[in-house]
Write a protein that holds these residues in place. Structure first.
Motif, PDB file in Angstrom:
ATOM      1  N   VAL A   1      -9.075  12.216  -3.874  1.00 38.52           N
ATOM      2  CA  VAL A   1      -9.638  10.885  -4.458  1.00 38.52           C
ATOM      3  C   VAL A   1      -8.261   9.991  -4.090  1.00 38.52           C
ATOM      4  O   VAL A   1      -7.715   9.002  -4.240  1.00 38.52           O
ATOM      5  CB  VAL A   1     -10.782  10.734  -5.078  1.00 38.52           C
ATOM      6  CG1 VAL A   1     -11.120   8.907  -5.585  1.00 38.52           C
ATOM      7  CG2 VAL A   1     -12.375  11.741  -4.285  1.00 38.52           C
ATOM      8  N   LEU A   2      -7.835  10.222  -5.816  1.00 38.18           N
ATOM      9  CA  LEU A   2      -7.262   9.181  -6.731  1.00 38.18           C
ATOM     10  C   LEU A   2      -5.874   9.502  -5.887  1.00 38.18           C
ATOM     11  O   LEU A   2      -5.255   8.771  -5.696  1.00 38.18           O
ATOM     12  CB  LEU A   2      -7.313   9.836  -7.795  1.00 38.18           C
ATOM     13  CG  LEU A   2      -8.380  10.434  -8.933  1.00 38.18           C
ATOM     14  CD1 LEU A   2      -7.738  11.091 -10.265  1.00 38.18           C
ATOM     15  CD2 LEU A   2      -8.709   8.367  -9.476  1.00 38.18           C
TER      16      LEU A   2
ATOM     17  N   PRO B   1      -4.413   9.611  -3.060  1.00 39.84           N
ATOM     18  CA  PRO B   1      -4.865   8.790  -1.626  1.00 39.84           C
ATOM     19  C   PRO B   1      -4.585   7.495  -2.023  1.00 39.84           C
ATOM     20  O   PRO B   1      -4.780   6.523  -0.992  1.00 39.84           O
ATOM     21  CB  PRO B   1      -5.640   9.479  -1.198  1.00 39.84           C
ATOM     22  CG  PRO B   1      -6.224  11.305  -1.333  1.00 39.84           C
ATOM     23  CD  PRO B   1      -5.564  10.954  -2.542  1.00 39.84           C
ATOM     24  N   ALA B   2      -5.922   6.857  -3.101  1.00 38.05           N
ATOM     25  CA  ALA B   2      -5.875   5.696  -3.576  1.00 38.05           C
ATOM     26  C   ALA B   2      -4.811   5.184  -3.937  1.00 38.05           C
ATOM     27  O   ALA B   2      -4.454   4.003  -3.261  1.00 38.05           O
ATOM     28  CB  ALA B   2      -7.047   5.461  -4.007  1.00 38.05           C
ATOM     29  N   ALA B   3      -3.651   6.007  -4.655  1.00 38.35           N
ATOM     30  CA  ALA B   3      -2.667   5.120  -4.946  1.00 38.35           C
ATOM     31  C   ALA B   3      -1.581   5.074  -3.933  1.00 38.35           C
ATOM     32  O   ALA B   3      -1.279   4.091  -4.130  1.00 38.35           O
ATOM     33  CB  ALA B   3      -2.646   6.354  -5.889  1.00 38.35           C
ATOM     34  N   TYR B   4      -1.798   5.991  -3.226  1.00 35.40           N
ATOM     35  CA  TYR B   4      -1.122   6.283  -2.027  1.00 35.40           C
ATOM     36  C   TYR B   4      -0.908   4.938  -0.984  1.00 35.40           C
ATOM     37  O   TYR B   4      -0.527   3.991  -0.590  1.00 35.40           O
ATOM     38  CB  TYR B   4      -0.825   6.851  -1.217  1.00 35.40           C
ATOM     39  CG  TYR B   4      -0.165   7.516  -0.219  1.00 35.40           C
ATOM     40  CD1 TYR B   4       1.501   6.782   0.127  1.00 35.40           C
ATOM     41  CD2 TYR B   4      -0.372   6.460   1.589  1.00 35.40           C
ATOM     42  CE1 TYR B   4       2.639   7.282   1.357  1.00 35.40           C
ATOM     43  CE2 TYR B   4       0.603   6.431   2.400  1.00 35.40           C
ATOM     44  CZ  TYR B   4       1.558   6.703   2.388  1.00 35.40           C
ATOM     45  OH  TYR B   4       2.440   6.668   3.331  1.00 35.40           O
ATOM     46  N   SER B   5      -2.659   4.297  -1.176  1.00 32.68           N
ATOM     47  CA  SER B   5      -2.740   3.226  -0.114  1.00 32.68           C
ATOM     48  C   SER B   5      -2.437   1.773  -0.896  1.00 32.68           C
ATOM     49  O   SER B   5      -2.096   1.494  -0.416  1.00 32.68           O
ATOM     50  CB  SER B   5      -4.282   3.271   0.013  1.00 32.68           C
ATOM     51  OG  SER B   5      -5.044   2.245   0.700  1.00 32.68           O
ATOM     52  N   ARG B   6      -2.737   2.342  -2.085  1.00 38.61           N
ATOM     53  CA  ARG B   6      -2.789   0.606  -2.722  1.00 38.61           C
ATOM     54  C   ARG B   6      -0.835   0.485  -3.173  1.00 38.61           C
ATOM     55  O   ARG B   6      -0.504  -0.544  -2.671  1.00 38.61           O
ATOM     56  CB  ARG B   6      -2.893   0.852  -4.397  1.00 38.61           C
ATOM     57  CG  ARG B   6      -4.348   1.052  -4.621  1.00 38.61           C
ATOM     58  CD  ARG B   6      -4.591   0.476  -5.839  1.00 38.61           C
ATOM     59  NE  ARG B   6      -4.231   1.332  -6.693  1.00 38.61           N
ATOM     60  CZ  ARG B   6      -5.302   2.420  -7.087  1.00 38.61           C
ATOM     61  NH1 ARG B   6      -6.087   2.825  -6.725  1.00 38.61           N
ATOM     62  NH2 ARG B   6      -4.892   3.366  -7.672  1.00 38.61           N
ATOM     63  N   GLN B   7      -0.486   1.850  -3.152  1.00 38.67           N
ATOM     64  CA  GLN B   7       0.996   1.213  -3.088  1.00 38.67           C
ATOM     65  C   GLN B   7       1.539   0.794  -1.768  1.00 38.67           C
ATOM     66  O   GLN B   7       3.010   0.611  -1.642  1.00 38.67           O
ATOM     67  CB  GLN B   7       2.235   2.754  -3.055  1.00 38.67           C
ATOM     68  CG  GLN B   7       3.065   2.543  -3.304  1.00 38.67           C
ATOM     69  CD  GLN B   7       3.823   3.961  -3.276  1.00 38.67           C
ATOM     70  OE1 GLN B   7       3.319   4.948  -3.621  1.00 38.67           O
ATOM     71  NE2 GLN B   7       5.909   3.976  -3.877  1.00 38.67           N
ATOM     72  N   GLU B   8       1.256   1.260  -0.719  1.00 38.33           N
ATOM     73  CA  GLU B   8       1.720   0.946   0.593  1.00 38.33           C
ATOM     74  C   GLU B   8       1.048  -0.677   1.031  1.00 38.33           C
ATOM     75  O   GLU B   8       1.986  -1.292   1.746  1.00 38.33           O
ATOM     76  CB  GLU B   8       1.012   1.844   2.178  1.00 38.33           C
ATOM     77  CG  GLU B   8       1.687   3.099   1.530  1.00 38.33           C
ATOM     78  CD  GLU B   8       3.025   3.075   2.425  1.00 38.33           C
ATOM     79  OE1 GLU B   8       3.270   2.094   3.634  1.00 38.33           O
ATOM     80  OE2 GLU B   8       3.627   4.018   1.565  1.00 38.33           O
ATOM     81  N   ASP B   9       0.626  -0.770   0.549  1.00 41.80           N
ATOM     82  CA  ASP B   9       0.024  -1.962   0.163  1.00 41.80           C
ATOM     83  C   ASP B   9       0.432  -3.545  -0.496  1.00 41.80           C
ATOM     84  O   ASP B   9       0.223  -4.220  -0.074  1.00 41.80           O
ATOM     85  CB  ASP B   9      -1.689  -2.144  -0.085  1.00 41.80           C
ATOM     86  CG  ASP B   9      -2.814  -1.581   0.758  1.00 41.80           C
ATOM     87  OD1 ASP B   9      -2.228  -1.261   2.059  1.00 41.80           O
ATOM     88  OD2 ASP B   9      -3.788  -1.300   0.459  1.00 41.80           O
TER      89      ASP B   9
ATOM     90  N   TRP C   1      -2.762  11.519   4.477  1.00 39.88           N
ATOM     91  CA  TRP C   1      -3.413  12.834   5.558  1.00 39.88           C
ATOM     92  C   TRP C   1      -1.580  13.103   6.313  1.00 39.88           C
ATOM     93  O   TRP C   1      -1.809  14.564   7.131  1.00 39.88           O
ATOM     94  CB  TRP C   1      -4.180  12.482   5.450  1.00 39.88           C
ATOM     95  CG  TRP C   1      -5.553  12.557   4.747  1.00 39.88           C
ATOM     96  CD1 TRP C   1      -5.750  11.852   4.000  1.00 39.88           C
ATOM     97  CD2 TRP C   1      -5.344  13.852   3.457  1.00 39.88           C
ATOM     98  NE1 TRP C   1      -6.853  11.537   2.622  1.00 39.88           N
ATOM     99  CE2 TRP C   1      -6.183  13.512   2.632  1.00 39.88           C
ATOM    100  CE3 TRP C   1      -4.607  15.048   2.505  1.00 39.88           C
ATOM    101  CZ2 TRP C   1      -6.421  14.102   0.991  1.00 39.88           C
ATOM    102  CZ3 TRP C   1      -4.661  15.562   1.614  1.00 39.88           C
ATOM    103  CH2 TRP C   1      -5.776  15.076   0.869  1.00 39.88           C
TER     104      TRP C   1
END
Length: 70
Positions: free
Chosen positions: A58-59, A61-69, A9
């Motif tokens: 939801v989807l 930001p979750a995908a972005y977080s998984r990609q960053e991890d 965000w």
């Protein structure tokens, strides 16, 4: 060197923040009902907004977080 992940965000402008997305959806749904009093119009509008919220609040930001991890 281990960099701190960037919050999803923080990359978005003010008009694309969760509070503005939710507020806009509520105003549109409520406005549709208050001005038209037609459930057959308000219901599809509200369902589309709920789908939009699910996608962008939801989807994505979750995908972005998984990609960053990874």
């Amino acid at each position: 060197m281990n960099q701190q992940p960037v919050a999803f965000w923080s990359l978005k402008p003010w008009w694309c923040q969760p509070w503005s997305i939710v507020l806009t959806g509520v105003v549109i749904s409520l406005g549709s009902w208050l001005f038209l009093h037609r459930l057959w119009i308000t219901l599809p509008i509200t369902l589309a907004i709920l789908a939009w919220w699910m996608l962008f609040l939801v989807l994505v930001p979750a995908a972005y977080s998984r990609q960053e991890d990874s």
